[in-house]
Design an enzyme around this catalytic site. Structure first.
Site, mmCIF file in Angstrom:
data_model
loop_
_atom_site.group_PDB
_atom_site.id
_atom_site.type_symbol
_atom_site.label_atom_id
_atom_site.label_comp_id
_atom_site.label_asym_id
_atom_site.label_seq_id
_atom_site.Cartn_x
_atom_site.Cartn_y
_atom_site.Cartn_z
ATOM 1 N N LYS A 65 42.888 -80.099 -38.995
ATOM 2 C CA LYS A 65 44.152 -80.187 -38.260
ATOM 3 C C LYS A 65 43.869 -80.219 -36.761
ATOM 4 O O LYS A 65 42.966 -79.518 -36.275
ATOM 5 C CB LYS A 65 45.034 -78.979 -38.618
ATOM 6 C CG LYS A 65 46.460 -79.051 -38.078
ATOM 7 C CD LYS A 65 47.286 -77.850 -38.538
ATOM 8 C CE LYS A 65 48.713 -77.898 -37.996
ATOM 9 N NZ LYS A 65 49.515 -76.730 -38.445
ATOM 10 N N SER B 257 53.977 -77.745 -40.383
ATOM 11 C CA SER B 257 53.407 -78.615 -39.364
ATOM 12 C C SER B 257 52.094 -79.286 -39.780
ATOM 13 O O SER B 257 51.702 -80.258 -39.162
ATOM 14 C CB SER B 257 53.167 -77.806 -38.091
ATOM 15 O OG SER B 257 52.212 -76.800 -38.315
ATOM 16 N N SER C 202 53.470 -73.431 -42.455
ATOM 17 C CA SER C 202 52.947 -74.748 -42.071
ATOM 18 C C SER C 202 51.815 -75.296 -42.940
ATOM 19 O O SER C 202 51.462 -76.467 -42.819
ATOM 20 C CB SER C 202 52.472 -74.726 -40.621
ATOM 21 O OG SER C 202 53.570 -74.823 -39.764
#
Lengths: 98, 476, 487
Positions: C76, C151, C175
């Site tokens: 990420k 996210s 997330s």
């Protein structure tokens, strides 16, 4: 109770946060921040077990570091991502009131 | 005499003596090339987290102890949020809710009367980076970012510029002795802000507070506060109002000047620092941290004065840490502290000054010093003798007796021998004796000189002077 | 021939027997990423270094004990990688090249895994749809008109679409688990402190945790094995000893005690999700799992606490982006305030600015005293309430989300809707508990449905045991190319 914050209140927050907001956003924040505050105020009615609080779900206490010197950056590395510099100094527009 | 009562509170920031910074293991150093003593933590890089330097906690415990504070055993850190270019994360990690020390005091002596300067709290925090203004830009050097600080905050209990100055002097002396900081105001390792207000009488509410920031030297502490009080008095006398503001002391103008008018209430949005879990101090931690605190200046002063040293000389010795420690090593013995202190502050101090040495760089051993003090006390060595041999004492690996022998010092201390010489000189210089009788005190010095010339300086001066005086007075 | 869709154990055997080499895996991943560019799940693909690393590993003996040797992984883009652009999906860091590696990245490199690239996400992890990304939203591999969730949307899509077998995400208020649920993969938020946060760009420090996102439960445990451990650089990282999180996988779950909070199956949850969950509940009961409904106080306060605590911490954490030391800086500022205001106006997107405003507001003036402190007390009570449940039960379960992935065109400007997406997952972050989301089936419109399994602190191994049992029992085909599209 008013359904929105005053412009001054929102301006104060925007200044604290160093976020520049447009007139449209000003309108929006006057209402939205008030809505959120109203929502948040409800926690006053929540009945607590006790007075203890939790800052974070820590499972440990702070372990203290030995006072021994570790690796440091060269000035060159420091400047790697710096937008403006002068020699090895990082540069910003003049800061008044010092 | 002023009609107003000043109220003064003082905040002092002190940089702690550690190898590394508070939240990172970069060097805590001064005077190096710009941005050479940093790592990603000091620069507030995204993703970095603070660690806690054990030595900072230890030093803070020491500081709290020597400032007579209560120590908080369960503590955490807080974030103080404000934007400023010298503040890399735009928040400063500090202790807002749980300062490590609280409710302490420092004793000062004002005109011979002891006064307690109360300490509200002392907390640990990180220093900001250093900025320098050049024309239309400001240059930032992050070497100082993250240097450990303690901030010591008094209650508004100081009532004159003199008290303020005495407090800072005392604070500095204590912190220096405890080895917490080098307290160099000029280099910024000790920084002082003062909050000053005045009011017409004791019963009146406190006046408007004005902050004097970054006072750069001890003498300016007293001076700037004095000037600020005068400024405020003038405003009151003109029936004008004092506005809350921040000022600084301009030593060229010899007055405080406006920096900025205070915004209405700083809004620092404090909240507990989630990146640093609780710190729990045990009794053992506190014992460990405080075990090497040396005897503090006040106690030394008491002992010295008890042993007959004057207040002034006691202060002088305490100002010279190494000397004081040296002298303290004789506390249990019956060494004559008056003679010892005179020697230390006299010939020894001037030798050290001249050669730019510390005591530890010389060959003055405790044993040698004891002998030296004894000899001086027993008039076996004159002050002139000491001056003559001080270099040898400090530099040669010889006993005092060896040095005396080597230098061929033989003092005439036998009263009868000195008496006969005195008689001879008086006989040879009757004119001067007449002058003396007529009140010309100067002539006694001439007669002394003649005796010293006769004895090649070996007559013990105190005995000689005493005998000479007695003789002359008997002739009156 | 596709390899990346295989189990890691199989890939490992192929590597050991030299039937394939790491470069084959890297090339396949790069090809797939290129072919599926429209999914928009990567912000930066590190082609050169991945190939170079694969070549280097190709010359080495394969470490037989290291199942992760030579396996490509996606990270990420809020986890910093030295020398590799890390943007947090923000214009603010569009040009940012970190000068150090995050702790987890060091660990990944030590294990000779190959970092393929950095995945798309909500800007600074602020959002539940990945639509606040400066680089536009990634698409759900099950239906490209739908959101990926967020996210960690890019990581969920990359794994869900089988472009890479493994990815790292971060979870502040769901997330990892919510996009895992939306994309039909397994996502674990470990216990707070399990994984070092050093090098994770902070959103809300007391809630953030890095975790693994994978195709299946076993590989999830394997990746968690790789990234846990005390890190001296993160004071909040736990000192728990290393353990093998795969060790309980395959064990019998009969007799386990499981609680379902009534709130988790209340009307806030869509019917078809509840139905799927209830179906599974019956299966579990048949396996002699003891399941009770329980009332847990304070859960309904979670979203408000999140507003106060997460936004408050975020407003402080994001203050460092000021155009001075790194990142975007407005051109030609006339004074310092212009530098701050313009840099932050131009560098941050709307949602980030909004959250900074909310957080600053709720900490300003008397608000901190009035509400922040109270929130910290309720937070403590919420944890205590949850821990009371764990005195009687091994696990707490429920659906991961109230809905399945919804349309990319839905209203973005409704913050409360967005927070309600996370209403079931946020309490876990508040209390610092470990929790996983695993796929348990599909909706009528063929979108994945996820189940949420929450454990007591440091009980990840138990969660994996339970999750793996369900996974085996359901035996879903989770490749969107084939999928259970016509189950």
């Amino acid at each position: 109770m008013a359904d929105r914050l005053t412009r001054e209140e929102v301006e104060h927050v925007a200044k604290l946060a160093r976020v520049e907001i447009s007139d449209d956003e000003m309108e929006k924040y006057q209402v939205e921040l008030k809505q959120i505050l109203d929502e948040v105020m409800k926690i006053n009615d929540v009945v607590l077990y006790d007075d203890e609080y939790m800052i974070a779900p820590w499972s440990v206490d702070s372990e203290l570091r030995k006072d021994e010197v570790g690796d440091m950056l060269d000035a060159k590395d420091v400047l790697e991502n710096v937008p403006r510099h002068s020699g090895n100094y990082i540069e910003v527009p003049v800061v008044l009131g010092e | 005499m002023s009609n107003y009562i000043p109220t003064i509170g003082i905040e002092v920031h002190v940089e702690l003596k550690t190898n590394t910074k508070i939240f990172s293991n970069a060097i805590n150093g001064y005077g190096m090339g710009a941005n050479t003593l940093t790592n990603v933590i000091d620069l507030g890089y995204p993703g970095t987290l603070p660690t806690i330097n054990k030595e900072v906690i230890r030093q803070a415990i020491k500081a709290a102890t020597v400032l007579n504070c209560e120590i908080r055993k369960d503590m955490h850190f807080d974030r103080k949020n404000y934007f400023y270019p010298d503040n890399p994360k735009n928040y400063q990690i500090t202790q807002f809710n749980t300062p490590i020390g609280h409710d302490g005091y420092v004793l000062i002596e004002v005109d011979g009367v002891e006064k307690k300067i109360e300490i509200e709290e002392m907390h640990i925090e990180e220093d900001t980076c250093k900025s320098a203004h050049r024309g239309n830009v400001t240059l930032l050097d992050f070497n100082r970012a993250g240097v450990p600080l303690i901030e010591i905050v008094t209650k508004p209990c100081i009532s004159s510029s003199e008290e303020a100055k005495l407090y800072i002097e005392k604070l500095r002396e204590i912190l220096l002795y405890a080895g917490i900081s080098d307290c160099k105001m000029e280099e910024g390792s000790m920084r002082c802000d003062a909050n000053v207000s005045i009011r017409p009488k004791e019963s009146a509410p406190y006046g408007t507070k004005v902050e004097i920031k970054n006072i750069g030297s001890i003498s300016n502490v007293g001076l700037s506060i004095q000037k600020e009080i005068m400024r405020q008095e003038k405003i009151y006398n003109n029936n004008e109002t004092i506005t809350p503001q921040t000022r600084r002391f301009d030593s060229k103008l010899n007055d405080t000047v406006l920096m900025r008018v205070k915004e209405t209430g700083n809004d620092y949005r404090y909240f507990p620092e989630p990146d640093i879990p609780f710190i729990h101090l045990t009794d053992e931690d506190i014992r460990e941290a405080t075990k090497d605190i040396p005897m503090l200046p006040d106690e030394r002063r008491k002992i010295y004065i008890n042993k007959g040293i004057t207040r002034v000389n006691s202060d002088k010795i305490i100002n010279h840490r190494e000397m004081s420690d040296f002298l303290n090593s004789f506390i249990e013995s019956d060494l004559d502290f008056v003679v010892a202190s005179n020697l230390l502050l006299g010939d020894i101090a001037s030798y050290l000054n001249k050669t730019n040495k510390m005591l530890k760089d010389t060959l003055l051993s405790k044993e040698k010093f004891v002998v030296l003090v004894e000899k001086v006390k027993d008039n076996k060595l004159t002050s002139k003798n000491v001056k003559d041999i001080i270099e040898d004492i400090m530099e040669k690996d010889l006993t005092i007796d060896d040095i005396i022998e080597e230098k061929g010092i033989t003092n005439i201390t036998d009263n009868s021998i000195i008496e006969s010489i005195v008689d001879k000189i008086i006989e040879d210089n009757m004119e001067s004796v007449e002058d003396y009788k007529n009140g010309h005190d100067r002539s006694i010095k001439y007669l002394m000189g003649q005796i010293m010339k006769e004895t090649k300086g070996q007559a013990e001066p105190r005995i000689t002077m005493q005998l000479l005086k007695e003789k002359l007075d008997s002739l009156k | 021939m596709r390899y990346l869709d295989k189990d890691i154990k199989e890939i490992h055997e192929l590597l050991v027997s030299k039937k394939i080499c790491p470069l084959d895996l890297v090339n396949e991943a790069l090809e797939l990423i290129e072919k599926n560019k429209d999914l928009n799940c990567f912000i930066t693909v590190d082609k050169e270094n991945a190939i170079e690393m694969a070549n280097r590993l190709g010359e080495m003996e394969v470490d037989k004990d290291n199942l992760l040797f030579g396996i490509p992984i996606a990270i990420k883009d809020n986890i910093v990688t030295k020398g590799l652009r890390t943007t947090c999906a923000s214009r603010m860091l569009d040009n940012f090249i970190p000068i150090y590696d995050a702790c987890v990245v060091e660990k990944i490199k030590e294990l000779n895994m190959i970092i393929i690239g950095k995945t798309n996400m909500d800007e600074f992890a602020m959002g539940s749809t990945s639509r606040t990304s400066y680089y536009k939203a990634p698409l759900n591999p099950w239906n490209k008109k739908m959101i990926s969730g967020g996210s960690s949307g890019g990581s969920a899509v990359a794994v869900g679409a089988r472009l890479v077998p493994l990815a790292l995400g971060s979870d502040t208020g769901g997330s990892i688990r919510q996009p895992a649920s939306y994309c039909g993969i397994v996502g674990m938020k470990p216990t707070y402190g399990r994984v070092s946060r050093f090098g994770l760009v902070a959103f809300a420090s007391s809630l953030d945790q890095i975790g693994p996102m994978t195709k299946n439960v076993y590989e999830n445990a394997l990746l968690l094995n790789a990234i846990v451990g005390r890190d001296e650089r993160d004071l909040t990282s736990s000192d728990k000893e290393k353990e093998d999180f795969t060790r309980l996988i395959g064990e019998d779950i009969s007799g386990m005690r499981v609680a379902i909070p009534t709130y988790f199956i209340s009307d806030i949850v869509e019917k078809e999700i509840k139905d799927k969950f209830n179906e599974l509940k019956e299966t579990l009961k048949k396996k002699n799992v003891i399941i009770d409904l329980v009332d847990i106080k304070y859960l309904e306060n979670a979203v408000t606490l999140y507003q106060i605590i997460a936004m408050g911490e975020a407003s402080s954490n994001l203050a460092r982006f000021d155009g001075i030391r790194y990142g975007y800086s407005t051109p030609n500022p006339t004074d310092i305030d212009q530098l701050y205001l313009k840099t932050r106006r131009e560098g941050f997107g709307n949602e980030v600015k909004r959250r900074i405003m909310v957080g600053s507001y709720l900490l300003s003036g008397e608000n901190a005293q009035l509400y922040y402190n109270k929130a910290l007390k309720i937070r403590d009570d919420m944890k205590k309430e949850l821990m009371k449940v764990f005195e009687k039960y091994d696990l707490i379960i429920g659906p991961t989300t109230t809905t399945t992935a919804y349309s990319l065109d839905s209203d973005l400007d409704n913050p409360l809707k967005s927070y309600m997406d996370d209403v079931l997952v946020i309490p876990v972050n508040m209390a610092g508990l470990p929790a996983i989301s695993i796929p348990i089936g599909f909706s009528n419109s063929k979108m994945p449905i996820g189940m949420h399994i929450i454990g007591k602190p440091f009980s990840e191994a138990t969660i994996y045991k339970f999750a793996s049992f369900i996974e085996k029992e359901l035996n879903l085909d989770l490749n969107p190319e084939r999928g259970d599209k016509d189950e």
